[in-house]
Design an enzyme around this catalytic site. Structure first.
Site, PDB file in Angstrom:
ATOM      1  N   HIS A  73      -1.821   9.399  -5.483  1.00 48.25           N
ATOM      2  CA  HIS A  73      -2.361  10.374  -4.526  1.00 48.25           C
ATOM      3  C   HIS A  73      -1.472  11.603  -4.330  1.00 48.25           C
ATOM      4  O   HIS A  73      -1.933  12.624  -3.842  1.00 48.25           O
ATOM      5  CB  HIS A  73      -2.603   9.705  -3.165  1.00 48.25           C
ATOM      6  CG  HIS A  73      -3.625   8.628  -3.234  1.00 48.25           C
ATOM      7  ND1 HIS A  73      -4.941   8.820  -2.898  1.00 48.25           N
ATOM      8  CD2 HIS A  73      -3.532   7.342  -3.676  1.00 48.25           C
ATOM      9  CE1 HIS A  73      -5.630   7.697  -3.105  1.00 48.25           C
ATOM     10  NE2 HIS A  73      -4.792   6.789  -3.580  1.00 48.25           N
ATOM     11  N   ASP A 181      -6.852   6.007   0.965  1.00 52.95           N
ATOM     12  CA  ASP A 181      -6.839   4.540   0.878  1.00 52.95           C
ATOM     13  C   ASP A 181      -6.712   4.037   2.304  1.00 52.95           C
ATOM     14  O   ASP A 181      -5.900   4.559   3.071  1.00 52.95           O
ATOM     15  CB  ASP A 181      -5.619   4.058   0.079  1.00 52.95           C
ATOM     16  CG  ASP A 181      -5.713   4.411  -1.403  1.00 52.95           C
ATOM     17  OD1 ASP A 181      -6.754   4.965  -1.814  1.00 52.95           O
ATOM     18  OD2 ASP A 181      -4.735   4.140  -2.123  1.00 52.95           O
ATOM     19  N   HIS A 405      -6.114  -2.640   1.031  1.00 46.33           N
ATOM     20  CA  HIS A 405      -7.355  -1.870   0.923  1.00 46.33           C
ATOM     21  C   HIS A 405      -8.418  -2.720   1.621  1.00 46.33           C
ATOM     22  O   HIS A 405      -8.331  -3.948   1.615  1.00 46.33           O
ATOM     23  CB  HIS A 405      -7.771  -1.694  -0.541  1.00 46.33           C
ATOM     24  CG  HIS A 405      -6.861  -0.825  -1.337  1.00 46.33           C
ATOM     25  ND1 HIS A 405      -6.940   0.542  -1.322  1.00 46.33           N
ATOM     26  CD2 HIS A 405      -5.838  -1.135  -2.168  1.00 46.33           C
ATOM     27  CE1 HIS A 405      -6.013   1.046  -2.123  1.00 46.33           C
ATOM     28  NE2 HIS A 405      -5.326   0.048  -2.646  1.00 46.33           N
TER      29      HIS A 405
END
Ligand SMILES: [Zn+2]
Length: 476
Positions: A73, A181, A405
């Site tokens: 990310h 996330d 997650h």
């Protein structure tokens, strides 16, 4: 690129759509352009690990928001800021910025991202680029709204890792929520993801686990500690490949407590636990500093015991393997998490020929990495330093996920609470993402044909999703 009408909202990804890795999404509405995340793909090297930046004019971007510090990310941000025509403003939360600095310095050094394996000088960026970009990154507080060129955005807690944020954006009356996330389960140290008080018209949500279900946390913790305990009691060594920072600290909280409760057969150095990372000490300083941003539980422990919960009694730090005396059973947490190279890979190659040893995967393993390959229990693995030679693999391999997650049920509940009419799925391999799309469409099937119809999109990279917002209502 297609001409946009004044009422069209456009979404497309330069990476991270129908895949996990190199997350980077573009939003355009009413002449404003926003970029969400700037990651790399951990399974590739050099320029091919980047999002498809050539497909877009980066000079048009007003704002770039980074959700959290994980490499998929954030690790191409120095490249975007220093090596392209990008001129926008960049924002992230305080802990993300603090960790980003150390993590990416390590990343430049220990991974092959800096140069391709062909040996040509193909550096994505240098330490100097990193330092220069660092000074230009602005920070945001959770729950306080920032406005840039008529684009408003607010960071909300996302769980997942320290500093991780969801961003709710507001542009000309429409609201978009980007989850990055996220996790909804109560953690040992983090706040779980929250539902923003205002509704959203568009939801961009991760789909890592598709329609899979997690086992409850308590039973995963029990499995983890039992499996490790059984292995070391029989004289085996345990390798836990982890990202240097983030979920590793959660595993350490679990193991440190378990070791204290079983000091008779594990404590006092009988079975040492090591955290091997050249970042170990710096990273722990960051965690010790940001305890105030964690959940009530860990803050209470901090207050009551007057000692920092991230100062572990049963875990010692290793900077490299030279200082490591490999006698008898031990537990080793080592980075990187997908065993691509570096410390964790070196230890894997040392320990995998022995049948009583255990490699325990706790993170999400991206397609194309050694961690993913190892779960197929191959007969042998290639050596990193000499790809011609192979090493027999007799050790046990197991997976217990602490990746933080959401699973299907948690994701669905959250999506229902957001109640956006447009859902765009990102950050998932094609199959789990496709299954999630079908499940969502059937879940919202009764709304089909009504004005509250829910539309679900699972675009591929560089494929546009166009939504019309004619005569938009400012508030729902
Ligand atoms: Zn992440």
């Amino acid at each position: 690129m297609e001409q946009l009408s004044n009422s069209s909202f456009k979404f497309f990804s330069l990476g991270g759509s129908n895949e996990v890795g190199r997350s980077c999404h573009i939003l355009q509405f009413k002449g404003k352009t926003i970029m969400l995340d700037a990651g790399v793909h951990p399974a590739y090297e050099g320029l091919s690990s980047l999002p498809f930046y050539d497909e877009f004019d980066l000079s048009t971007i007003d704002v770039l928001l980074i959700s959290h510090f994980h490499v998929d990310h954030a690790a191409s941000l120095p490249y975007v800021m220093q090596k392209t025509n990008f001129q926008g403003r960049v924002f992230m939360t305080h802990p993300t910025k603090a960790i980003y600095r150390w993590l990416l310095r390590d990343f430049v050094r220990v991974t092959s991202i800096g140069a391709s394996s062909s040996g040509k000088d193909e550096n994505l960026y240098s330490d100097e680029d990193l330092a220069e970009s660092f000074d230009r990154i602005e920070t945001v507080d959770f729950h306080s709204t920032v406005e840039v060129n008529g684009i408003k955005f607010t960071a909300f807690h996302a769980g997942h890792v320290l500093g991780a944020a969801m961003y709710q954006l507001e542009i000309a009356g429409i609201r978009i929520l980007f989850t990055g996330d996220y996790s909804r389960e109560v953690d040992r140290h983090l706040n779980s993801a929250e539902v923003p008080p205002l509704p959203s018209d568009v939801l961009i949500v991760e789909s890592t686990f598709g329609t899979a279900t997690h086992e409850p946390r308590a039973s995963r913790e029990r499995k983890l500690t039992q499996l490790i305990h059984n292995t070391v009691i029989k004289g085996g060594r345990v390798l836990l490949p982890v990202f240097a920072l983030g979920r590793a600290q959660e595993i350490m909280l679990i193991l440190d407590e378990y070791w204290s409760n079983h000091s008779d057969d594990l404590g006092g150095g009988q079975v040492p636990i090591y955290y091997a990372s050249n970042l170990a000490r710096k990273c722990m300083n960051v965690f010790q500093t940001y305890v105030n941003m964690m959940n009530d539980d860990i803050r209470r422990k901090f207050r009551d015991s007057q000692t920092n919960p991230f100062i572990f009694k049963n875990i010692s730090y290793l900077k490299n393997l030279e200082e490591f005396q490999d006698f008898g059973p031990s537990v080793m947490l080592a980075s990187p998490g997908m065993l691509q190279s570096g410390l964790s890979r070196d230890i894997l190659e040392k320990w995998c020929p022995e049948g009583k040893n255990l490699v325990l995967i706790t993170g999400y393993s991206i397609e194309g990495t050694m961690a993913k390959f190892l779960m197929l229990e191959p007969e042998s693995i290639p050596s990193i330093n000499n790809p011609e030679s192979t090493i027999p693999r007799r050790c046990q391999v197991d997976e217990i996920s602490f990746a933080a997650h959401v699973d299907f049920q948690e994701n669905l509940e959250f999506i229902e609470q957001i109640s956006a009419n447009n859902i765009i799925l990102v950050h998932g391999e094609s199959n789990p993402m496709g299954r999630l799309k079908s499940a969502l469409l059937s879940n919202f099937g009764s709304l089909k044909g009504t004005e509250n119809e829910v539309r679900v999109f699972n675009p591929r990279n560089c494929v546009e999703v166009i939504l019309e917002f004619k005569g938009i209502k400012i508030a729902k």
